[in-house]
Design a protein around this motif. Structure first.
Motif, PDB file in Angstrom:
ATOM      1  N   THR A 138       0.831  -1.210   0.000  1.00 35.51           N
ATOM      2  CA  THR A 138       0.000   0.000   0.000  1.00 35.51           C
ATOM      3  C   THR A 138       0.864   1.259   0.000  1.00 35.51           C
ATOM      4  O   THR A 138       0.502   2.253  -0.616  1.00 35.51           O
ATOM      5  CB  THR A 138      -0.971   0.018   1.192  1.00 35.51           C
ATOM      6  N   ARG A 139       2.007   1.215   0.668  1.00 40.99           N
ATOM      7  CA  ARG A 139       2.913   2.362   0.620  1.00 40.99           C
ATOM      8  C   ARG A 139       3.431   2.582  -0.794  1.00 40.99           C
ATOM      9  O   ARG A 139       3.461   3.715  -1.282  1.00 40.99           O
ATOM     10  CB  ARG A 139       4.105   2.144   1.551  1.00 40.99           C
ATOM     11  N   ALA A 140       3.855   1.505  -1.440  1.00 45.49           N
ATOM     12  CA  ALA A 140       4.437   1.628  -2.778  1.00 45.49           C
ATOM     13  C   ALA A 140       3.393   2.050  -3.806  1.00 45.49           C
ATOM     14  O   ALA A 140       3.707   2.834  -4.704  1.00 45.49           O
ATOM     15  CB  ALA A 140       5.082   0.306  -3.194  1.00 45.49           C
ATOM     16  N   THR A 141       2.169   1.575  -3.672  1.00 49.72           N
ATOM     17  CA  THR A 141       1.138   1.979  -4.643  1.00 49.72           C
ATOM     18  C   THR A 141       0.661   3.395  -4.374  1.00 49.72           C
ATOM     19  O   THR A 141       0.339   4.122  -5.309  1.00 49.72           O
ATOM     20  CB  THR A 141      -0.061   1.019  -4.638  1.00 49.72           C
ATOM     21  N   SER A 142       0.611   3.814  -3.117  1.00 51.89           N
ATOM     22  CA  SER A 142       0.182   5.190  -2.836  1.00 51.89           C
ATOM     23  C   SER A 142       1.261   6.191  -3.255  1.00 51.89           C
ATOM     24  O   SER A 142       0.946   7.298  -3.676  1.00 51.89           O
ATOM     25  CB  SER A 142      -0.175   5.361  -1.357  1.00 51.89           C
ATOM     26  N   GLN A 143       2.531   5.814  -3.160  1.00 51.28           N
ATOM     27  CA  GLN A 143       3.606   6.684  -3.640  1.00 51.28           C
ATOM     28  C   GLN A 143       3.539   6.823  -5.156  1.00 51.28           C
ATOM     29  O   GLN A 143       3.730   7.900  -5.688  1.00 51.28           O
ATOM     30  CB  GLN A 143       4.973   6.120  -3.250  1.00 51.28           C
ATOM     31  N   ALA A 144       3.230   5.719  -5.835  1.00 51.44           N
ATOM     32  CA  ALA A 144       3.118   5.775  -7.299  1.00 51.44           C
ATOM     33  C   ALA A 144       1.937   6.630  -7.703  1.00 51.44           C
ATOM     34  O   ALA A 144       2.013   7.408  -8.654  1.00 51.44           O
ATOM     35  CB  ALA A 144       2.973   4.365  -7.875  1.00 51.44           C
ATOM     36  N   ALA A 145       0.825   6.525  -6.964  1.00 52.02           N
ATOM     37  CA  ALA A 145      -0.350   7.338  -7.265  1.00 52.02           C
ATOM     38  C   ALA A 145      -0.059   8.809  -6.985  1.00 52.02           C
ATOM     39  O   ALA A 145      -0.497   9.691  -7.715  1.00 52.02           O
ATOM     40  CB  ALA A 145      -1.547   6.872  -6.440  1.00 52.02           C
ATOM     41  N   GLY A 146       0.707   9.094  -5.947  1.00 48.95           N
ATOM     42  CA  GLY A 146       1.053  10.471  -5.613  1.00 48.95           C
ATOM     43  C   GLY A 146       1.955  11.097  -6.655  1.00 48.95           C
ATOM     44  O   GLY A 146       1.855  12.283  -6.944  1.00 48.95           O
ATOM     45  N   LYS A 147       2.831  10.292  -7.229  1.00 48.25           N
ATOM     46  CA  LYS A 147       3.738  10.827  -8.238  1.00 48.25           C
ATOM     47  C   LYS A 147       3.010  11.120  -9.543  1.00 48.25           C
ATOM     48  O   LYS A 147       3.407  11.995 -10.283  1.00 48.25           O
ATOM     49  CB  LYS A 147       4.879   9.849  -8.483  1.00 48.25           C
TER      50      LYS A 147
END
Length: 190
Positions: free
Chosen positions: A167-176
């Motif tokens: 969830t951290r890695a997917t939320s960082q990708a969504a934020g970028k």
């Protein structure tokens, strides 16, 4: 869902399913079949009489609960291969490490539970040799379900960390990808 936190409900359901699987595997170890040799007075042959075979059911139950927990997590995360991309960096690396590790411990746990259930259900019946000295009633070796229980707990811990880092890695990708329009630095020719 908070920033990189993940769904609390998914965490809770996966933990509960794994703990139920753990409980069933401990119960299976405690209720393993034991056999005693009896002698048939009419035919003078020996045979085994086994106590309750409930450990096989507990082992299968543990197998199914662990399978349900793993299936739920893989469905929610889309097995990490489908769905939103993971952002490059440390969280993606840890996600991949926990994903692979959780699958390895899951497969070992399932193998222990299936092997324990199968071997617990296997019983020797009759021995036609009269006065067989080395005749023994086949029983499941101690510790097979315990090994499964240990790997169930390891799978649970790895699954929790996998989901957390996923969830951290997917939320960082969504934020970028939600950044303001970025420019490459080219200007129009006039």
């Amino acid at each position: 869902m908070g920033e990189g936190k993940g769904s609390t409900l998914v965490h809770l359901i996966v933990i509960v399913l794994c703990l139920v699987a753990f409980g069933f595997s401990i119960a299976a170890e405690r209720r393993r079949s034991t056999g005693t040799i009896h002698k048939d007075e009419h035919s003078n042959s020996t045979y085994c009489v086994y106590k309750s075979d409930v450990a096989t059911g507990y082992g299968v139950g543990s197998f199914l609960f662990l399978l349900s927990g793993q299936s739920l997590l893989m469905a929610v995360t889309k097995c990490m291969c489908f769905g939103r991309p993971l952002a490059p960096g440390g969280d993606r690396a840890w996600t991949i490490i926990y994903f692979a590790s959780s699958w390895m411990t899951f497969l070992v746990a399932e193998a222990c539970l299936v092997a324990g259930a199968k071997n617990n259900a296997y019983h020797t019946k009759y021995r036609d040799v009269i006065n067989a000295q080395d005749f023994s009633c086949e029983t499941l070796r101690r510790g097979v379900f315990i090994a499964g229980a240990v790997f169930v707990i390891a799978t649970m811990i790895l699954n929790v960390y996998y989901y957390m880092y996923f969830t951290r890695a997917t939320s960082q990708a969504a934020g970028k990808t939600k950044r303001a329009s970025s420019t490459v630095g080219m200007s129009s020719y006039a």
